[in-house]
Design a protein around this motif. Structure first.
Motif, short mmCIF file in Angstrom:
data_model
loop_
_atom_site.label_atom_id
_atom_site.label_comp_id
_atom_site.label_asym_id
_atom_site.label_seq_id
_atom_site.Cartn_x
_atom_site.Cartn_y
_atom_site.Cartn_z
N UNK A 162 0.77 -1.24 0.00
CA UNK A 162 0.00 0.00 0.00
C UNK A 162 0.80 1.29 0.00
N UNK A 163 2.13 1.20 -0.01
CA UNK A 163 2.93 2.43 -0.02
C UNK A 163 4.38 2.17 -0.36
N UNK A 164 5.07 3.25 -0.71
CA UNK A 164 6.53 3.22 -0.81
C UNK A 164 7.06 4.56 -0.32
N UNK A 165 8.32 4.56 0.11
CA UNK A 165 8.94 5.76 0.67
C UNK A 165 10.15 6.14 -0.17
N UNK A 166 10.25 7.43 -0.45
CA UNK A 166 11.37 7.98 -1.20
C UNK A 166 12.26 8.76 -0.23
N UNK A 167 13.54 8.41 -0.17
CA UNK A 167 14.52 9.19 0.59
C UNK A 167 15.10 10.22 -0.38
N UNK A 168 15.27 11.47 0.11
CA UNK A 168 15.74 12.54 -0.76
C UNK A 168 16.36 13.65 0.09
N UNK A 169 16.90 14.65 -0.57
CA UNK A 169 17.51 15.77 0.14
C UNK A 169 16.44 16.52 0.95
N UNK A 170 16.82 16.93 2.16
CA UNK A 170 15.96 17.77 2.99
C UNK A 170 16.13 19.19 2.47
N UNK A 171 15.20 19.63 1.63
CA UNK A 171 15.36 20.88 0.91
C UNK A 171 14.09 21.73 1.00
N UNK A 172 14.26 23.02 0.86
CA UNK A 172 13.12 23.94 0.81
C UNK A 172 12.63 24.12 -0.63
N UNK A 173 13.27 23.45 -1.57
CA UNK A 173 12.88 23.55 -2.98
C UNK A 173 11.50 22.93 -3.19
N UNK A 174 10.62 23.69 -3.81
CA UNK A 174 9.28 23.19 -4.11
C UNK A 174 9.22 22.68 -5.54
N UNK A 175 8.14 22.02 -5.88
CA UNK A 175 7.91 21.60 -7.26
C UNK A 175 8.74 20.43 -7.72
N UNK A 176 9.21 19.60 -6.80
CA UNK A 176 9.97 18.40 -7.18
C UNK A 176 8.95 17.29 -7.41
N UNK A 177 8.30 17.34 -8.58
CA UNK A 177 7.21 16.43 -8.90
C UNK A 177 7.66 15.34 -9.85
#
Length: 72
Positions: A50-65
């Protein structure tokens, strides 16, 4: 589609088509998403029923779609 959370190092995607053992495939849908992918810090860290998790940079950048597909 999924947009990465800002101010967090992970984003969890709830999707009924996902199961343990599935393979989520992510494709950048925006320039900011392509930059995130190109940085080399993003990966799928957990796949569950029912889900998956993405690890990524802790960023204030929006719109990473990203568009995604679930295989398996």
């Amino acid at each position: 589609s999924v947009t990465l959370a800002t101010g967090s190092a992970t984003t969890t995607v709830s999707t009924p088509n996902c199961a343990a053992g599935s393979t989520p495939i992510l494709t950048p849908a925006t320039a900011n998403a392509a930059t995130e992918l190109g940085s080399g810090t993003m990966y799928v860290s957990v796949v569950a029923n029912g889900s998956f998790t993405i690890a990524h940079a802790n960023s204030a950048t929006t719109g990473r779609t990203f568009f995604y597909a679930i295989l398996g």
